[in-house]
Design a protein around this motif. Structure first.
Motif, short mmCIF file in Angstrom:
data_model
loop_
_atom_site.label_atom_id
_atom_site.label_comp_id
_atom_site.label_asym_id
_atom_site.label_seq_id
_atom_site.Cartn_x
_atom_site.Cartn_y
_atom_site.Cartn_z
N TYR A 27 1.20 -1.45 0.24
CA TYR A 27 -0.14 -0.54 -0.07
C TYR A 27 0.99 1.66 -0.12
O TYR A 27 0.81 2.71 0.30
N LYS A 86 -9.98 -9.87 2.53
CA LYS A 86 -9.19 -9.53 2.69
C LYS A 86 -8.51 -10.41 1.85
O LYS A 86 -8.68 -11.77 1.63
N TYR A 88 -4.94 -11.11 0.78
CA TYR A 88 -3.54 -10.68 -0.14
C TYR A 88 -2.27 -11.47 0.00
O TYR A 88 -2.45 -12.76 1.22
N THR A 121 -14.58 -4.77 -1.66
CA THR A 121 -13.95 -3.77 -1.96
C THR A 121 -12.60 -3.52 -1.87
O THR A 121 -12.04 -4.45 -1.54
N VAL A 122 -12.00 -2.82 -3.22
CA VAL A 122 -10.93 -2.51 -3.43
C VAL A 122 -10.46 -1.54 -3.48
O VAL A 122 -11.47 -0.28 -4.83
N ASN A 123 -9.79 -0.81 -3.64
CA ASN A 123 -8.53 0.32 -3.53
C ASN A 123 -9.14 0.95 -4.99
O ASN A 123 -8.61 0.30 -5.47
N ASN A 126 -5.99 1.13 -7.25
CA ASN A 126 -4.76 0.05 -6.58
C ASN A 126 -5.26 -0.94 -7.68
O ASN A 126 -5.78 -1.81 -8.27
N SER A 129 -4.75 -4.98 -8.21
CA SER A 129 -5.12 -5.48 -7.52
C SER A 129 -6.79 -5.91 -8.37
O SER A 129 -7.30 -6.90 -8.77
N ILE A 130 -7.50 -4.93 -9.06
CA ILE A 130 -8.00 -4.77 -9.11
C ILE A 130 -8.23 -5.27 -11.41
O ILE A 130 -9.34 -6.18 -11.47
N TYR A 133 -8.77 -9.27 -10.31
CA TYR A 133 -10.01 -9.58 -9.68
C TYR A 133 -11.03 -9.32 -11.07
O TYR A 133 -12.00 -10.20 -10.91
N ASP A 156 -13.09 3.47 -2.63
CA ASP A 156 -12.59 2.11 -3.47
C ASP A 156 -13.73 1.86 -4.68
O ASP A 156 -15.25 2.97 -5.12
#
Length: 166
Positions: A27, A86, A88, A121-123, A126, A129-130, A133, A156
């Protein structure tokens, strides 16, 4: 890869340590060091994780490769869906298929429980990660800005995946 449920206080302590390591790696390019420290204390400290497991219905699982804990997932069943809170994986272990195995585990869990959807939820910044997903079949359904206190917000995307029977 093995997946083992977090159950003991020692497990929770290990999870908090692993979470702090991963969050510091991941992060730092997205949010400030101060916000990382605040969020770790609020959401990933031993006390926070214990409360989530004991009182809020969360389940945590270690991701283990070659005997080493390389990441973790945290989820909560709610209203016919699974909320993936989460997911990670340590930086040195990314890109090796572990996320795919974690998602396969979660989909099997959903199937066993008769759940029809997963969401997370995702920042919004980010991007890596997006992309993961989206590759796993999640779609952006809306944005959300949540005040988490101390002058910080979580900005998010909410993403969902419809689960089909196999």
């Amino acid at each position: 890869m093995d997946i083992k449920q977090v159950q003991t206080s020692n497990d929770i302590s290990e999870l908090a340590r692993l979470g702090a390591d991963i969050w510091q790696q991941h992060y730092v390019t997205i949010i400030s060091h101060e916000q990382i420290a605040y969020m770790l204390d609020k959401f990933q400290s031993v006390q926070a994780i214990t409360e989530q497991i004991e009182k809020q219905g969360y389940e945590y699982y270690f991701l283990i490769a070659n005997g080493e804990k390389i990441g973790y997932i945290g989820a909560k069943q709610e209203e016919g869906k699974l909320f993936l809170s989460k997911c990670y994986i340590e930086k040195s272990h990314r890109g090796k298929g572990y996320a795919s195995q974690a998602f396969a585990f979660l989909e099997t869990l959903c199937q066993k429980r008769g759940l029809t959807k997963m969401w997370l939820t995702v920042n919004r910044h980010n991007k890596d990660s997006i992309a993961v997903y989206e590759k796993k079949g999640f779609q952006k359904v809306r944005t959300q800005i949540a005040d988490i206190g101390n002058g910080y917000v979580m900005d998010d995307f909410i993403m969902e995946k419809e689960l089909v029977d196999h």
